[in-house]
Every structure is written in structure tokens, then in C-alpha cells.
Design a protein around this motif. Structure first.
Motif, short mmCIF file in Angstrom:
data_model
loop_
_atom_site.label_atom_id
_atom_site.label_comp_id
_atom_site.label_asym_id
_atom_site.label_seq_id
_atom_site.Cartn_x
_atom_site.Cartn_y
_atom_site.Cartn_z
N UNK A 96 -9.43 -7.91 -10.57
CA UNK A 96 -10.32 -6.78 -10.61
C UNK A 96 -9.13 -5.48 -10.52
N UNK A 97 -10.40 -4.62 -11.37
CA UNK A 97 -9.53 -2.71 -11.83
C UNK A 97 -10.65 -2.11 -10.70
N UNK A 98 -9.86 -0.88 -10.55
CA UNK A 98 -10.31 0.31 -9.46
C UNK A 98 -9.52 1.29 -9.57
N UNK A 99 -10.58 2.20 -9.77
CA UNK A 99 -10.51 3.79 -10.75
C UNK A 99 -10.47 4.46 -8.98
N UNK A 100 -9.47 5.48 -8.74
CA UNK A 100 -10.20 6.29 -8.46
C UNK A 100 -10.53 7.94 -9.62
N UNK A 134 -11.92 2.18 -18.89
CA UNK A 134 -11.84 1.60 -19.57
C UNK A 134 -12.03 -0.63 -18.95
N UNK A 135 -13.12 -0.80 -18.50
CA UNK A 135 -13.33 -2.68 -18.30
C UNK A 135 -13.30 -2.27 -16.74
N UNK A 136 -13.14 -1.44 -15.92
CA UNK A 136 -13.06 -1.90 -14.69
C UNK A 136 -14.00 -2.16 -14.07
N UNK A 191 -17.63 6.91 -18.07
CA UNK A 191 -18.13 5.15 -17.65
C UNK A 191 -18.83 4.52 -18.19
N UNK A 192 -20.49 5.38 -18.38
CA UNK A 192 -20.78 4.87 -19.33
C UNK A 192 -20.70 3.54 -20.66
N UNK A 193 -19.89 4.79 -21.36
CA UNK A 193 -19.30 4.50 -22.47
C UNK A 193 -18.60 3.18 -22.31
N UNK A 194 -17.66 3.25 -21.04
CA UNK A 194 -16.34 2.19 -21.62
C UNK A 194 -16.38 0.57 -20.42
#
Length: 330
Positions: free
Chosen positions: A2-6, A69-71, A106-109
């Protein structure tokens, strides 16, 4: 994995939020993005002895794309607080522009990511996000959330204070509507386990939930706003989303969503006359499993609050949609 982004990780909300996410056993990779200081915040957090691998990105070298990417989940507290001499419109244009830019990335990657918008004004930034995702052809209303959990957290704390409950977290207090001032509608008639709010304290309690942020700004004496409580609230909601993805059932929390696009939302949209509204959401592996209509049993006092809230929300939503289609020229 699981990848999370802030996004906005170096700020007053972003740093404590990133710390809480770093501590979560549900996260394997934590990517931090901001316009300044993120490598330092990431280095600091990477010394915390929990499993999540932490990295920090800046705008240079397409840092936002690399971070996003891939979040699986992207939490957005990015933005600036209002500074002296700044109008609300100035603040709106800056924060709305920041959110719009982040959602475009976000929409792109990471088109399938769960997106949790904290950046104020949430009543407008979530409609902006929806319009950007629609334009890019990747809008899934079940995966876009406006985080209103701070209103619920405050309501739990304040109701516990008044009623003498020692464990605020054991209370469920539905708070619906929007996420600013009079658009916030605490439904004290539906607190579980049920409580009695004395009549002479009702109005002040409603106002305290609606304008709790002002209390913090005043106490911080102009040196900040609600950052720690917001970080906790953002983490609480993110953790529920991640638990639901992993298959945990019965997870419910109010969130500001696009009603026509989620199961059970259409009826609430007809009843309120607005497309974006915060209601209790049952979470599942794909995000919003069901919007729960709690407006059927509200009291006369709550109906009056709803009327005022809807008026404000209509303006806020229109402002967001208009901005997405016609951003001010720089």
C-alpha cells in the motif's frame, strides 16, 4: 503493498499527519510531497522504527509525478493559511489553484487512487477535484472524499464534555452538510449511545462545533490554526479507508462526497438540492459502498440548520465548479 501520499507534507497539518501515517501498519510506502522541506521531513520520519519506507519529493524533476505514481491513497492538506490583509477570495484562489494542480497530477499517474481532500475550503475544493477528474476521464465518485472528520471529532469531544462521558471516542455523533461555519450540521438528536443536551446549552454547542476552528486560532494568538486535531482527523479517516480496502466491514464515517455518483446518494441529493454533501458513508474495498440517509429523523431545530447550510453549500459548490472551468488568469 500500500502506497500512501501526503501532498503538503511539510506544513502544519502535513507533518503530524505524515507521522501518524508512518506509524500505521497498513502502509508499506509513504511518499511526501511539498514545495519546500520534504526531503528533510522524510529523512526525519525514516528514523521512526515502523515498516513504511518514506521518501520526500520537491517540485523539481517532476517530483509530484514521482511522488504520486501508482499511489493507493493520496491525502491532500496542501495550501496556505490566511495571512493578515488577505481576503477570503485571495485565499480561495491560491488554495483552489494548488488543489487543481495536484489533482491533475493524480489523474495522470494514479487514476485509481483514493483521494482525500483536506485543503480548505473543502466545500469548494472537492467540486474542483471532481471537475478536474471528469475532464481527464478518470472520475470515480466512490474514491473522492472531502475530509470532514474534524467536525465529528470536535462534536464527540464537546458532547462528552457537556454530558460527562469519559470516553468521547465511544460516542457516534453524525455531523452532516459541509465543512465550514453554518454549513456544518451536528445531529445531536442521533448521538449513539443517546445523550440529552440541555436546551439552554444546545445553541452554544452547535456554534462551538461549527466554529471550533476559530477557538483554536484565537488560542494560538494568530500564530496558527487547527493543525494537530486536523492531522488526527485526517489520519482517522484515511485509516478507515485503508481498513475497508483490506476487507474490514461496518466502517462508517461522514464524508463530503458527490452524491449522484455513489450508492444511496441520489435520494439525499434530491432531498437537499445539492450534489455535494457530507453524510455518513459506509466504506468498502472500492471506497464508498453506500451513503446513509440520516435526514429522515431530524428535529425541527436541525431542519432549520439544514436550510441555512444548503444555501451556503450551493454558493460554495458553484464557486468550485466555476473555478475548475475558468481559473483566474495569473
Amino acid at each position: 503493498m500500500v502506497k500512501a501520499v501526503v501532498a503538503g507534507a511539510a506544513g502544519g497539518i502535513g507533518q503530524p499527519l505524515s507521522l501518524l501515517l508512518k506509524l500505521s501498519p497498513l502502509i508499506d510506502e509513504l511518499a511526501l510531497y511539498d514545495v519546500v522541506n520534504t526531503p528533510g521531513v522524510a529523512a526525519d520520519l525514516s528514523h521512526v522504527s515502523s515498516p513504511a519506507k518514506t521518501t520526500g519529493y520537491l517540485p523539481k524533476d517532476d517530483g509530484a509525478k514521482a511522488a504520486f505514481k501508482d499511489a493507493d491513497i493520496i491525502v491532500i492538506p496542501a495550501g496556505i493559511p490566511r495571512k493578515p490583509g488577505m481576503t477570503r477570495d485571495d485565499l480561495f484562489n491560491i488554495n483552489a489553484g494548488i488543489v487543481k494542480g495536484l489533482i491533475e497530477v493524480a489523474a495522470e499517474v494514479a487514476p485509481k487512487a483514493f483521494i482525500l481532500v483536506i485543503s480548505n475550503p473543502v466545500n469548494s475544493t472537492v467540486p474542483i477535484s471532481a471537475e478536474v477528474l471528469k475532464a481527464k476521464g478518470v472520475f470515480d465518485p466512490r474514491r473522492l472524499f472531502g475530509v470532514t472528520t474534524l467536525d465529528i471529532v470536535r462534536a464527540e469531544s464537546f458532547v462528552a464534555e457537556i454530558t460527562g462521558k469519559s470516553s468521547p471516542q465511544e460516542l457516534t455523533v453524525p455531523v452532516v452538510g459541509g465543512h465550514s461555519g453554518e454549513t456544518i450540521i451536528p445531529l445531536f438528536s442521533q448521538v449513539s449511545p443517546s445523550v440529552t443536551i440541555p436546551d439552554d446549552k444546545y445553541e452554544a454547542l452547535v456554534k462551538r462545533v461549527q466554529f471550533g476552528g476559530d477557538e483554536v486560532v484565537k488560542a494560538k494568538d494568530g500564530a496558527g490554526s487547527a493543525t494537530l486535531s486536523m492531522a488526527y482527523a485526517g489520519f482517522r479517516f484515511a485509516e478507515k479507508v485503508l481498513k475497508a480496502v483490506k476487507g474490514e466491514k461496518g466502517l462508517i464515517e461522514p464524508s463530503y462526497v458527490y452524491l449522484p455518483g455513489v450508492p444511496g446518494g441520489e435520494e439525499i441529493a434530491k432531498k437537499t438540492g445539492v450534489d455535494f454533501f457530507s453524510v455518513p458513508i459506509e466504506l468498502g474495498p472500492n471506497g464508498v459502498e453506500k451513503a446513509i440517509d440520516v435526514l429522515g429523523d431530524i428535529t425541527e431545530k436541525e431542519k432549520a440548520l439544514l436550510e441555512v447550510a444548503v444555501r451556503g453549500l450551493k454558493d460554495n459548490i458553484k464557486k468550485g465548479v466555476d473555478f475548475a472551468h475558468n481559473p483566474p488568469q495569473k
